[in-house]
Design an enzyme around this catalytic site. Structure first.
Site, PDB file in Angstrom:
ATOM      1  N   TYR A 187       0.833  -1.204   0.000  1.00 58.90           N
ATOM      2  CA  TYR A 187       0.000   0.000   0.000  1.00 58.90           C
ATOM      3  C   TYR A 187       0.869   1.257   0.000  1.00 58.90           C
ATOM      4  CZ  TYR A 187      -3.647  -3.324   1.546  1.00 58.90           C
ATOM      5  OH  TYR A 187      -4.520  -4.377   1.667  1.00 58.90           O
TER       6      TYR A 187
ATOM      7  N   HIS B  61      -0.160 -11.971   1.120  1.00 67.33           N
ATOM      8  CA  HIS B  61      -1.182 -11.151   0.468  1.00 67.33           C
ATOM      9  C   HIS B  61      -1.859 -11.893  -0.694  1.00 67.33           C
ATOM     10  CE1 HIS B  61      -1.909  -6.523  -0.101  1.00 67.33           C
ATOM     11  NE2 HIS B  61      -3.027  -7.189  -0.243  1.00 67.33           N
TER      12      HIS B  61
ATOM     13  N   SER C 167     -12.730  -5.097   2.136  1.00 64.34           N
ATOM     14  CA  SER C 167     -13.710  -4.331   1.347  1.00 64.34           C
ATOM     15  C   SER C 167     -15.143  -4.684   1.762  1.00 64.34           C
ATOM     16  CB  SER C 167     -13.506  -4.567  -0.159  1.00 64.34           C
ATOM     17  OG  SER C 167     -12.197  -4.219  -0.556  1.00 64.34           O
TER      18      SER C 167
ATOM     19  N   LEU D 150     -17.462  -2.868   2.691  1.00 61.28           N
ATOM     20  CA  LEU D 150     -18.441  -1.896   2.192  1.00 61.28           C
ATOM     21  C   LEU D 150     -18.441  -1.868   0.663  1.00 61.28           C
ATOM     22  CD1 LEU D 150     -17.638   0.964   4.740  1.00 61.28           C
ATOM     23  CD2 LEU D 150     -19.733  -0.412   4.656  1.00 61.28           C
ATOM     24  N   GLY D 151     -17.912  -2.926   0.059  1.00 59.86           N
ATOM     25  CA  GLY D 151     -17.883  -2.956  -1.405  1.00 59.86           C
ATOM     26  C   GLY D 151     -17.114  -1.773  -1.965  1.00 59.86           C
ATOM     27  N   ARG D 152     -15.949  -1.500  -1.333  1.00 59.98           N
ATOM     28  CA  ARG D 152     -15.098  -0.359  -1.722  1.00 59.98           C
ATOM     29  C   ARG D 152     -15.883   0.950  -1.655  1.00 59.98           C
ATOM     30  NH1 ARG D 152     -10.208  -2.475  -3.523  1.00 59.98           N
ATOM     31  NH2 ARG D 152     -10.327  -4.726  -3.840  1.00 59.98           N
ATOM     32  N   GLY D 153     -16.773   0.988  -0.678  1.00 53.47           N
ATOM     33  CA  GLY D 153     -17.555   2.199  -0.425  1.00 53.47           C
ATOM     34  C   GLY D 153     -18.890   2.215  -1.151  1.00 53.47           C
ATOM     35  N   PHE D 154     -19.034   1.378  -2.176  1.00 48.75           N
ATOM     36  CA  PHE D 154     -20.239   1.442  -3.018  1.00 48.75           C
ATOM     37  C   PHE D 154     -21.511   1.143  -2.222  1.00 48.75           C
ATOM     38  CE2 PHE D 154     -23.298  -0.131  -6.163  1.00 48.75           C
ATOM     39  CZ  PHE D 154     -23.242   0.899  -7.090  1.00 48.75           C
TER      40      PHE D 154
HETATM   41  N1  LIG Z   1      -6.191  -8.507   1.306  1.00 49.54           N
HETATM   42  C1  LIG Z   1      -6.489  -7.814   0.231  1.00 49.54           C
HETATM   43  O1  LIG Z   1      -6.198  -8.214  -0.904  1.00 49.54           O
HETATM   44  C2  LIG Z   1      -7.209  -6.503   0.398  1.00 49.54           C
HETATM   45  C3  LIG Z   1      -7.807  -5.879  -0.710  1.00 49.54           C
HETATM   46  C4  LIG Z   1      -8.489  -4.661  -0.490  1.00 49.54           C
HETATM   47  C5  LIG Z   1      -8.551  -4.124   0.785  1.00 49.54           C
HETATM   48  N2  LIG Z   1      -7.940  -4.750   1.837  1.00 49.54           N
HETATM   49  C6  LIG Z   1      -8.000  -4.215   3.219  1.00 49.54           C
HETATM   50  O2  LIG Z   1      -9.369  -4.045   3.568  1.00 49.54           O
HETATM   51  C7  LIG Z   1      -9.599  -2.693   3.986  1.00 49.54           C
HETATM   52  C8  LIG Z   1     -11.004  -2.258   3.616  1.00 49.54           C
HETATM   53  O3  LIG Z   1     -11.237  -2.421   2.229  1.00 49.54           O
HETATM   54  P1  LIG Z   1     -11.454  -1.197   1.221  1.00 49.54           P
HETATM   55  O4  LIG Z   1     -10.867   0.028   1.801  1.00 49.54           O
HETATM   56  O5  LIG Z   1     -10.988  -1.685  -0.104  1.00 49.54           O
HETATM   57  O6  LIG Z   1     -13.032  -1.078   1.061  1.00 49.54           O
HETATM   58  P2  LIG Z   1     -14.267  -0.729   1.997  1.00 49.54           P
HETATM   59  O7  LIG Z   1     -13.879  -0.795   3.408  1.00 49.54           O
HETATM   60  O8  LIG Z   1     -15.358  -1.601   1.504  1.00 49.54           O
HETATM   61  O9  LIG Z   1     -14.594   0.775   1.548  1.00 49.54           O
HETATM   62  C9  LIG Z   1     -13.672   1.817   1.697  1.00 49.54           C
HETATM   63  C10 LIG Z   1     -14.213   3.025   0.961  1.00 49.54           C
HETATM   64  O10 LIG Z   1     -15.467   3.385   1.527  1.00 49.54           O
HETATM   65  C11 LIG Z   1     -15.440   4.716   2.013  1.00 49.54           C
HETATM   66  N3  LIG Z   1     -16.190   4.704   3.287  1.00 49.54           N
HETATM   67  C12 LIG Z   1     -15.861   4.055   4.416  1.00 49.54           C
HETATM   68  N4  LIG Z   1     -16.807   4.229   5.346  1.00 49.54           N
HETATM   69  C13 LIG Z   1     -17.760   5.007   4.791  1.00 49.54           C
HETATM   70  C14 LIG Z   1     -18.983   5.520   5.254  1.00 49.54           C
HETATM   71  N5  LIG Z   1     -19.425   5.241   6.479  1.00 49.54           N
HETATM   72  N6  LIG Z   1     -19.725   6.279   4.411  1.00 49.54           N
HETATM   73  C15 LIG Z   1     -19.296   6.554   3.155  1.00 49.54           C
HETATM   74  N7  LIG Z   1     -18.124   6.080   2.648  1.00 49.54           N
HETATM   75  C16 LIG Z   1     -17.366   5.311   3.466  1.00 49.54           C
HETATM   76  C17 LIG Z   1     -13.978   5.068   2.192  1.00 49.54           C
HETATM   77  O11 LIG Z   1     -13.827   6.433   2.008  1.00 49.54           O
HETATM   78  P3  LIG Z   1     -12.709   7.382   2.690  1.00 49.54           P
HETATM   79  O12 LIG Z   1     -11.421   6.645   2.642  1.00 49.54           O
HETATM   80  O13 LIG Z   1     -12.738   8.576   1.840  1.00 49.54           O
HETATM   81  O14 LIG Z   1     -13.105   7.631   4.088  1.00 49.54           O
HETATM   82  C18 LIG Z   1     -13.333   4.245   1.072  1.00 49.54           C
HETATM   83  O15 LIG Z   1     -13.429   4.952  -0.145  1.00 49.54           O
HETATM   84  C19 LIG Z   1      -8.482  -1.900   3.298  1.00 49.54           C
HETATM   85  O16 LIG Z   1      -8.234  -0.685   3.960  1.00 49.54           O
HETATM   86  C20 LIG Z   1      -7.318  -2.858   3.369  1.00 49.54           C
HETATM   87  O17 LIG Z   1      -6.687  -2.753   4.637  1.00 49.54           O
HETATM   88  C21 LIG Z   1      -7.291  -5.933   1.659  1.00 49.54           C
END
Ligand SMILES: NC(=O)c1ccc[n+]([C@@H]2O[C@H](COP(=O)([O-])OP(=O)(O)OC[C@H]3O[C@@H](n4cnc5c(N)ncnc54)[C@H](OP(=O)(O)O)[C@@H]3O)[C@@H](O)[C@H]2O)c1
Length: 331
Positions: free
Chosen positions: A57, A124, A203, A205-209
């Site tokens: 990252y 990873h 993810s 939150l579906g990457r925020g979606f």
């Molecule tokens: N092992 C793997 O291969 C892998 C892959 C992907 C992710 N990850 C890990 O999983 C973690 C979470 O996944 P992710 O970040 O991809 O996706 P996520 O948690 O599904 O969504 C993150 C996104 O949602 C937004 N968000 C979060 N809370 C919100 C809320 N309450 N209202 C509106 N928007 C909101 C964030 O915005 P802001 O940042 O602008 O606040 C960001 O753009 C990552 O940080 C990482 O540590 C691991």
């Protein structure tokens, strides 16, 4: 400190929800280190103990940032990081899981984090060219050397998980799991459960979606990876928005947000097993607090069924990764 419940990832006790730190350096556009560090520290104040980062990252930036954020508070934190992508974002993907690389990657992560041990060290992505026994064998040596406490895998398939767990207990499997990504449920979740391996949905939150915040990719930074993800592509996005609209309605009826509903649904997948620990990612304290409040949302079996009926897997348009990225997922 609030009373965030404790869950188990194998022998490791962690807060029931972690904080994904990836977006503070990587994938979702520009960020501000001061705000990010404040968000991490606020998470600790609120009782979150599990912080998730990776060497990939921001090409090391995220580990350095998390390391700075936990200065003086190391004992409150379960630090989780990962190795395996030997390339930088944007370069052709190169996965490495050979023993020499595992040792070298761990030392580099420890240096960037500024700590003497990592609490949870994940591979990873599985390296298809290296037997998992070699990779996990090298990870187990790190445990014996005191550099790492517990081991994890990410996006590993069932056969790999079984073989790895023979070499050394695997505490956690971190893979994508949310209302729009449910491929884990048929085989992986029961396998982990019977093996005592905790589940860390990434993810969630579906990457925020699933929060309903993103209605188009127009406002996203040019380098935001969601621009290249099939579910955000024209045509698919509109169909997926219809699902979010239904989740929004259900959430409003319960007086919560769609994101909280999506997280609460995941928490309920853990049931009495207490082995599901989502790690929603955010750079903002406001969202951190909103996401943590999902832990207090109790859903009845009828509500869970209604939520699932609103987002049936066959209605999700587009695959979760592009074709190239999918080839690095072990199955
Ligand atoms: N092992 C793997 O291969 C892998 C892959 C992907 C992710 N990850 C890990 O999983 C973690 C979470 O996944 P992710 O970040 O991809 O996706 P996520 O948690 O599904 O969504 C993150 C996104 O949602 C937004 N968000 C979060 N809370 C919100 C809320 N309450 N209202 C509106 N928007 C909101 C964030 O915005 P802001 O940042 O602008 O606040 C960001 O753009 C990552 O940080 C990482 O540590 C691991």
């Amino acid at each position: 400190m609030t009373d965030v419940p404790v869950r188990r990832l194998g022998a490791l006790a962690v807060s029931a929800q972690g904080l994904g730190c990836m977006g503070m350096s990587h994938a979702y556009g520009a960020s501000d280190d001061t705000d990010s560090i404040a968000t991490v520290r606020r998470a600790l104040d609120l009782g979150v103990t599990l912080l998730d980062t990776a060497d990939f990252y921001g090409a090391g930036h995220n580990e350095e940032l998390v390391g700075r954020a936990v200065v003086g508070r190391r004992d409150e934190v379960v630090l989780a990081t990962k190795f395996g992508f030997a390339n930088r974002l944007g370069e052709p993907t190169r996965i490495r899981g050979d023993a020499a690389y595992v040792r070298q990657a761990c030392d580099a992560s420890l240096r960037r984090l500024g700590v003497d041990h990592i609490d949870l060290y994940y591979q990873h992505r599985v390296d298809p060219a290296v037997p998992i026994e070699e990779t996990v064998g090298a990870m187990a040596e790190l445990v014996r050397a005191g550099k790492v406490r517990h081991l994890g895998l990410s996006e590993a398939g069932a056969a790999t998980v079984r073989r790895a767990h023979v070499v050394h207990p695997i505490a956690a499997l971190q893979s994508e799991w949310s209302l729009w990504t449910r491929g884990l449920e048929a085989e992986i979740v029961p396998l982990c459960r019977e093996s005592g391996i905790g589940l860390v949905p990434f993810s969630p939150l579906g990457r925020g979606f699933l929060t309903g915040r993103y209605r188009s990719v127009d406002g996203l930074a040019e380098n935001d990876i969601r621009r290249g993800q099939p579910r955000f592509a024209d045509g698919n996005l509109e169909r997926n928005l219809a699902i979010v609209a239904r989740l929004d309605e259900l959430a409003a009826a319960r007086g919560v947000t769609a994101g909280q509903l999506a997280l609460a649904w995941l928490h309920h997948r853990g049931g009495d097993h207490d082995d599901v620990v989502p790690i929603p990612g955010t750079r903002r304290q406001r969202y951190l607090e909103e996401n943590l409040a999902a832990l207090a949302v109790a859903l009845s079996p009828e509500e869970l069924a209604t939520i699932e009926a609103a987002a049936p897997p066959e209605a999700i348009a587009g695959s979760r990764y592009d074709a190239t990225s999918l080839t690095f997922v072990d199955d």
